[in-house]
Design an enzyme around this catalytic site. Sequence first.
Site, mmCIF file in Angstrom:
data_model
loop_
_atom_site.group_PDB
_atom_site.id
_atom_site.type_symbol
_atom_site.label_atom_id
_atom_site.label_comp_id
_atom_site.label_asym_id
_atom_site.label_seq_id
_atom_site.Cartn_x
_atom_site.Cartn_y
_atom_site.Cartn_z
ATOM 1 N N GLU A 1 0.870 -1.193 0.000
ATOM 2 C CA GLU A 1 0.000 0.000 0.000
ATOM 3 C C GLU A 1 0.897 1.229 0.000
ATOM 4 O O GLU A 1 2.104 1.122 0.248
ATOM 5 C CB GLU A 1 -0.895 -0.015 1.248
ATOM 6 C CG GLU A 1 -1.840 -1.212 1.262
ATOM 7 C CD GLU A 1 -2.698 -1.289 2.531
ATOM 8 O OE1 GLU A 1 -2.628 -0.364 3.372
ATOM 9 O OE2 GLU A 1 -3.414 -2.292 2.664
ATOM 10 N N ARG B 1 31.270 -5.258 -34.015
ATOM 11 C CA ARG B 1 31.626 -3.834 -34.013
ATOM 12 C C ARG B 1 33.144 -3.666 -34.191
ATOM 13 O O ARG B 1 33.927 -4.224 -33.419
ATOM 14 C CB ARG B 1 31.176 -3.218 -32.680
ATOM 15 C CG ARG B 1 31.680 -1.820 -32.414
ATOM 16 C CD ARG B 1 30.977 -0.790 -33.264
ATOM 17 N NE ARG B 1 31.296 0.555 -32.812
ATOM 18 C CZ ARG B 1 31.101 1.627 -33.548
ATOM 19 N NH1 ARG B 1 30.604 1.514 -34.777
ATOM 20 N NH2 ARG B 1 31.392 2.819 -33.086
ATOM 21 N N ARG C 1 10.204 -15.534 -4.672
ATOM 22 C CA ARG C 1 11.414 -14.730 -4.898
ATOM 23 C C ARG C 1 12.428 -15.395 -5.836
ATOM 24 O O ARG C 1 13.064 -14.678 -6.626
ATOM 25 C CB ARG C 1 12.043 -14.345 -3.547
ATOM 26 C CG ARG C 1 11.272 -13.201 -2.908
ATOM 27 C CD ARG C 1 11.723 -12.860 -1.499
ATOM 28 N NE ARG C 1 10.927 -11.750 -0.979
ATOM 29 C CZ ARG C 1 10.701 -11.524 0.303
ATOM 30 N NH1 ARG C 1 11.231 -12.312 1.230
ATOM 31 N NH2 ARG C 1 9.979 -10.500 0.694
ATOM 32 N N GLU D 1 8.871 -7.401 -4.795
ATOM 33 C CA GLU D 1 8.881 -8.646 -3.997
ATOM 34 C C GLU D 1 9.911 -8.578 -2.865
ATOM 35 O O GLU D 1 10.561 -9.574 -2.534
ATOM 36 C CB GLU D 1 9.031 -9.875 -4.883
ATOM 37 C CG GLU D 1 7.753 -10.103 -5.677
ATOM 38 C CD GLU D 1 7.626 -11.466 -6.309
ATOM 39 O OE1 GLU D 1 8.071 -12.447 -5.709
ATOM 40 O OE2 GLU D 1 7.068 -11.534 -7.418
#
Length: 400
Positions: A126, A269, A244, A365
């Site tokens: 909350e 690259r 978790r 979490e």
Amino acid sequence: MEHLLPKSTLALRERAREVARKFVLPNAWKYDRLQEYPWEIKQALADAGLMKVWIPKEYGGEGGGVLDLCVVVEELSRCCGGTGVLFAVNALGSFPILIAGTDEQKQKHLPPIATGEKLIAFGLSEKNAGSDAGGIQCRAEPDGEGGYVINGEKKWNTNGPAADLNTIFAVTDPASKSRRLSAFLLEKEMEGYKVGYIEDKMGIRCVPVGELEFNNCRVGTEHLLGGKPGLGFKHAMMTLDRARPGVAAQAMGLAQGALDFALVYATQRQQFGKPISSFQMVQKMLADMATKVEAARALIYSAAKAVDAGATNLTKYAAMCKFYATDVAMEVTTNAVQVFGGYGYMRDYPVEKYMRDAKITQIYEGTNQIQRLVVARNLIKEAAELSDLAEYIPIPEHLR
Ligand code: CAA
């Protein structure tokens, strides 16, 4: 890491990898920009039977465990971190039912979750109660007819705006410390149940995160988890212990995905007439990234196996893998952007999304600060078993 997984889990991983490469990867950036729920991808996951992995066979599931859940989350997150949590949050929302639901609650809710027909979320946090989960204010008061009236709101409800069902925690006994909360299974069409503000997020943008509001939401006891009040906090903690490792797997999948792109880019690259992968400083980055991903993977698989085996110290292992893998994900995805250089910072290139998606894994979490606190509390408890070592520590008697 094949040697760490049973054959059935390896087969599941292949199935998840195929769906992820075929449906998730090509659409990941589209839904990130749109910030829309990818219903077509959810359907592809359901069609491949992935939504039922952790649901017991008697309720239409595959009867898999947390290890199985983790490999699916890893493969999806390797292609899109948002899709990883869009999937995993259904396990978070349904674990309370598996842990404590009555037979009727299991029969009613688990089969449609297994088919993917219904989505579920988990409503604990909350506005004023994030880390302090026990301090929530949402109230469920007896209605005088054997049921409850729920009033209050929830914040940061991942998948909440899309979910048909939500496992919500509310205060049923404000005077009690340890039996203050109870969990309720609420359905979105109930009177007094409303989806409020929907957040505009940094990452995991394909899964909606929003507020929920309950205004005189009346429920019968069949909606009270397990049919008994007062066990809500315990069930929330037991759920998080089992969920978790899934967040850790989301993070590790993101890290692996960013590393995959960094490796391909580094070998293509050219600078100073050579691929940048030939430069030792880039090699050091790639080697460190890959080693940390593997270490995180091993810790997650080990924690997931501890959960599946019903180990007594699973709280500690779940918290360890959560904070370790999510910190690794933040580091590895940031370094993937670094390997890409100026291109990495740009939205036309794939890796900045991995970095944005990774950040939330250190927060939700249970923040990584809370995870370290959980690990430390458990270590301190375990220290009692090592008390015979005290005789080798020459602390003067008067200071003991
Ligand atoms: N398993 C079972 N019981 C447990 C437990 C566990 N892992 N952890 C604690 N308990 C029990 C304790 O034994 C104790 O019981 P008694 O009162 O009977 O002795 C009771 O719960 C209270 O425990 P604590 O005193 O340890 O509680 P605390 O207030 O100090 O809080 C905390 C502990 C670890 C900080 C906890 O509040 C916590 O985990 N906070 C983080 C919350 C969190 O993870 N929120 C995320 C919500 S989900 C999310 O992110 C949404 C999403 O959409 C993805």
